[in-house]
Design an enzyme around this catalytic site. Structure first.
Site, PDB file in Angstrom:
ATOM      1  N   CYS A  34     -18.359 -36.061 -12.172  1.00 46.99           N
ATOM      2  CA  CYS A  34     -17.077 -36.608 -11.719  1.00 46.99           C
ATOM      3  C   CYS A  34     -17.281 -37.067 -10.277  1.00 46.99           C
ATOM      4  O   CYS A  34     -17.555 -36.265  -9.386  1.00 46.99           O
ATOM      5  CB  CYS A  34     -16.002 -35.525 -11.821  1.00 46.99           C
ATOM      6  SG  CYS A  34     -14.386 -36.125 -11.302  1.00 46.99           S
ATOM      7  N   CYS A  80      -0.122 -40.088  -4.535  1.00 50.13           N
ATOM      8  CA  CYS A  80       0.541 -39.417  -5.663  1.00 50.13           C
ATOM      9  C   CYS A  80       0.891 -37.997  -5.218  1.00 50.13           C
ATOM     10  O   CYS A  80       0.018 -37.287  -4.695  1.00 50.13           O
ATOM     11  CB  CYS A  80      -0.375 -39.403  -6.885  1.00 50.13           C
ATOM     12  SG  CYS A  80      -0.917 -41.059  -7.321  1.00 50.13           S
ATOM     13  N   CYS A 120      -8.798 -31.850 -12.259  1.00 51.53           N
ATOM     14  CA  CYS A 120      -8.232 -33.157 -11.943  1.00 51.53           C
ATOM     15  C   CYS A 120      -7.227 -33.027 -10.809  1.00 51.53           C
ATOM     16  O   CYS A 120      -6.326 -32.190 -10.862  1.00 51.53           O
ATOM     17  CB  CYS A 120      -7.464 -33.710 -13.134  1.00 51.53           C
ATOM     18  SG  CYS A 120      -8.510 -34.314 -14.421  1.00 51.53           S
ATOM     19  N   CYS A 159      -7.374 -40.653  -0.186  1.00 47.98           N
ATOM     20  CA  CYS A 159      -6.840 -41.737  -1.021  1.00 47.98           C
ATOM     21  C   CYS A 159      -5.547 -42.237  -0.392  1.00 47.98           C
ATOM     22  O   CYS A 159      -4.759 -41.458   0.146  1.00 47.98           O
ATOM     23  CB  CYS A 159      -6.563 -41.226  -2.437  1.00 47.98           C
ATOM     24  SG  CYS A 159      -5.993 -42.526  -3.560  1.00 47.98           S
ATOM     25  N   GLU A 205     -16.115 -34.420  -2.387  1.00 43.07           N
ATOM     26  CA  GLU A 205     -16.436 -33.474  -3.447  1.00 43.07           C
ATOM     27  C   GLU A 205     -16.894 -34.242  -4.684  1.00 43.07           C
ATOM     28  O   GLU A 205     -16.357 -35.299  -5.006  1.00 43.07           O
ATOM     29  CB  GLU A 205     -15.225 -32.605  -3.753  1.00 43.07           C
ATOM     30  CG  GLU A 205     -14.886 -31.720  -2.556  1.00 43.07           C
ATOM     31  CD  GLU A 205     -13.896 -30.604  -2.869  1.00 43.07           C
ATOM     32  OE1 GLU A 205     -14.150 -29.483  -2.421  1.00 43.07           O
ATOM     33  OE2 GLU A 205     -12.886 -30.849  -3.541  1.00 43.07           O
ATOM     34  N   CYS A 227      -1.216 -34.732  -6.221  1.00 42.06           N
ATOM     35  CA  CYS A 227      -2.684 -34.805  -6.147  1.00 42.06           C
ATOM     36  C   CYS A 227      -3.175 -34.389  -4.762  1.00 42.06           C
ATOM     37  O   CYS A 227      -2.709 -34.919  -3.744  1.00 42.06           O
ATOM     38  CB  CYS A 227      -3.120 -36.240  -6.462  1.00 42.06           C
ATOM     39  SG  CYS A 227      -4.859 -36.552  -6.125  1.00 42.06           S
TER      40      CYS A 227
HETATM   41  N1  SAH Z   1      -7.354 -42.447  -8.482  1.00 41.16           N
HETATM   42  C1  SAH Z   1      -7.665 -42.439  -9.850  1.00 41.16           C
HETATM   43  C2  SAH Z   1      -8.796 -41.506 -10.203  1.00 41.16           C
HETATM   44  C3  SAH Z   1      -8.830 -40.138  -9.548  1.00 41.16           C
HETATM   45  S1  SAH Z   1      -7.612 -38.989 -10.055  1.00 41.16           S
HETATM   46  C4  SAH Z   1      -6.436 -42.143 -10.693  1.00 41.16           C
HETATM   47  O1  SAH Z   1      -5.438 -41.736 -10.127  1.00 41.16           O
HETATM   48  O2  SAH Z   1      -6.494 -42.380 -11.896  1.00 41.16           O
HETATM   49  C5  SAH Z   1      -8.139 -38.494 -11.682  1.00 41.16           C
HETATM   50  C6  SAH Z   1      -7.000 -38.053 -12.593  1.00 41.16           C
HETATM   51  O3  SAH Z   1      -6.436 -36.800 -12.162  1.00 41.16           O
HETATM   52  C7  SAH Z   1      -5.829 -39.021 -12.638  1.00 41.16           C
HETATM   53  O4  SAH Z   1      -5.406 -39.232 -13.953  1.00 41.16           O
HETATM   54  C8  SAH Z   1      -4.775 -38.284 -11.855  1.00 41.16           C
HETATM   55  O5  SAH Z   1      -3.494 -38.727 -12.171  1.00 41.16           O
HETATM   56  C9  SAH Z   1      -5.030 -36.873 -12.274  1.00 41.16           C
HETATM   57  N2  SAH Z   1      -4.415 -35.880 -11.407  1.00 41.16           N
HETATM   58  C10 SAH Z   1      -4.181 -35.967 -10.074  1.00 41.16           C
HETATM   59  N3  SAH Z   1      -3.616 -34.829  -9.626  1.00 41.16           N
HETATM   60  C11 SAH Z   1      -3.496 -33.992 -10.687  1.00 41.16           C
HETATM   61  C12 SAH Z   1      -3.025 -32.661 -10.846  1.00 41.16           C
HETATM   62  N4  SAH Z   1      -2.562 -31.945  -9.824  1.00 41.16           N
HETATM   63  N5  SAH Z   1      -3.051 -32.126 -12.089  1.00 41.16           N
HETATM   64  C13 SAH Z   1      -3.536 -32.823 -13.139  1.00 41.16           C
HETATM   65  N6  SAH Z   1      -4.016 -34.078 -13.044  1.00 41.16           N
HETATM   66  C14 SAH Z   1      -4.000 -34.665 -11.829  1.00 41.16           C
HETATM   67 FE1  SF4 Z   2      -5.299 -41.276  -5.401  1.00 38.94          FE
HETATM   68 FE2  SF4 Z   2      -4.919 -38.868  -6.435  1.00 38.94          FE
HETATM   69 FE3  SF4 Z   2      -3.189 -40.828  -6.977  1.00 38.94          FE
HETATM   70 FE4  SF4 Z   2      -5.667 -40.903  -8.025  1.00 38.94          FE
HETATM   71  S1  SF4 Z   2      -4.083 -39.380  -8.439  1.00 38.94           S
HETATM   72  S2  SF4 Z   2      -4.544 -42.582  -7.022  1.00 38.94           S
HETATM   73  S3  SF4 Z   2      -6.839 -39.965  -6.339  1.00 38.94           S
HETATM   74  S4  SF4 Z   2      -3.571 -39.939  -4.946  1.00 38.94           S
END
Ligand code: SAH
Ligand code: SF4
Length: 361
Positions: free
Chosen positions: A122, A133, A353, A129, A109, A136
């Protein structure tokens, strides 16, 4: 000519081999390829500007090339073709999400956002990934594979073409799509060099933000190589215990190491770091965490972006309430830390995000 250099060119110009993906090549590499075919650098410049100024849809359609070069491009090269499986607009008209298919059938995406009238892409760097996390959607789908440099560049070109249709141009790029860019370092840097090139897409480094979960060796490498783009680091917790509950890589790269690498980055490059914090109701949005964050970042040239949690199917946390976000900001301000609560965008089409994910094809 160096041996390794000559070997690369031989490999690149071998007609029996797979077609060369021009989006994978830097400007100097493109020059070398054309030199191996007997064309001057002037012609490489024409091809480059056909690819990245005219946004040609295939190599042979680049205008004003000599017919022999055109023929060679047609038989020996290609550019990543990202088939658009779907496109969906958010109700507020500020966000457009593309589901793009890769050559092997995997999908990613890519999101186009309008922020204060400016277009931002974006971009994804991986399919899925590996970092896991828990809040996410990309982390929840697991790791499928890295994207190639060409596949990263192709997303930027896709968005630039889309904008051009309505007479607009792309100014900002955020590497905040699917994946962890510093886990796919080489391809990500190669792609960024291409999109920053002045003779092509010419996206200025100050308008590019790379966001990382805190891959310490990657941050150290960015510092050493003096990479010019902006850096955002996702924290979400200000103690190792809190953080590793949400962000598994926190146990591999504890906060002491992460903040030391960040300090080194800001001091060596004289550049501010953005820290991201998904505000989760009743989890990491309380005063204790805000104070811990204030102490952790004390003295660092930092800006904190607070992102009220976006919903994902695999995590049942809720976003912080606006008063909690305000109180959090006030505490940070007491430590001299500037912060912003990021506006929620594209939530209705799961383009916010951390909401990007693709189903198994
Ligand atoms: N992997 C990288 C970039 C992609 S995620 C990273 O983790 O920084 C982009 C941003 O979205 C990151 O700051 C991540 O922590 C945030 N993010 C992920 N899941 C989210 C959610 N459910 N709500 C709000 N922010 C989220
Ligand atoms: Fe990966 Fe999502 Fe964590 Fe970013 S926030 S490192 S995309 S699992």
């Amino acid at each position: 000519m160096e041996l390794s250099h000559r070997a690369t060119i031989l490999a690149m110009s071998n007609v029996i081999a797979q077609p060369i993906n021009l989006y994978d090549l830097s400007r100097p590499r493109l020059g070398q390829l054309l030199a191996a075919w007997g064309h001057s650098d002037y012609h490489a410049g024409l091809v480059w500007s056909g690819l990245y100024r005219d946004l040609a849809v295939d190599p042979e359609s680049i205008a004003s090339l000599r017919p022999d070069l055109q023929g060679r491009l047609a038989t020996s090269t290609l550019i990543t073709n990202l088939a658009m499986r779907s496109v969906i607009d958010s109700a507020d008209g500020h966000t457009r999400k593309f589901l793009l298919e890769l050559a092997d059938g995997q999908a990613i995406e890519t999101v186009l956002m309008y922020f204060r009238g400016r277009a931002t892409a974006c971009i994804s760097t991986q399919v899925g990934c590996a970092m896991g996390c828990i809040f996410c959607a990309t982390g929840q789908m697991g790791f499928r594979r890295h994207l190639t440099a060409g596949e990263i560049v192709a997303q930027v070109v896709h968005v630039a073409r889309e904008l051009r249709r309505s007479g607009q141009s792309l100014r900002n790029i955020v590497l905040m799509g699917m994946g962890e860019p510093l886990h796919n370092y080489e391809a990500t840097m190669a792609a960024l060099e291409t999109v920053m090139d002045q003779r092509g897409l010419a996206i200025a480094p100050r308008f590019i933000t790379l966001s990382t979960v805190g891959v310490v060796p990657g941050i150290r490498r960015l510092t050493q190589e003096r990479r010019p783009m902006r850096l955002a680091v996702s924290l979400h917790g200000a103690t190792n215990e809190e953080r590793s509950r949400l962000v598994p890589p926190a146990s591999r790269w504890p906060l002491e190491q992460l903040i030391a690498a960040c300090r080194d980055y800001t001091e060596t490059l004289g550049r501010r770091i953005f820290f991201e914090w998904a505000l989760i109701d009743g989890s990491n949005d309380g005063p204790e965490q805000a104070h811990a964050l204030g102490r952790l970042l004390h003295g660092l040239d930092a800006h904190v972006n607070l992102i009220p949690l976006n919903p994902t199917t695999g995590f049942d946390g809720r976003p912080a309430e606006p008063p909690a976000a305000k109180a959090f900001q006030a505490i940070l301000a007491g430590y001299g830390l500037p912060s912003t609560v990021r506006q929620r965008r594209g939530i209705d089409v799961a383009a916010g995000c951390g909401q990007l994910a693709t189903l198994q094809p």
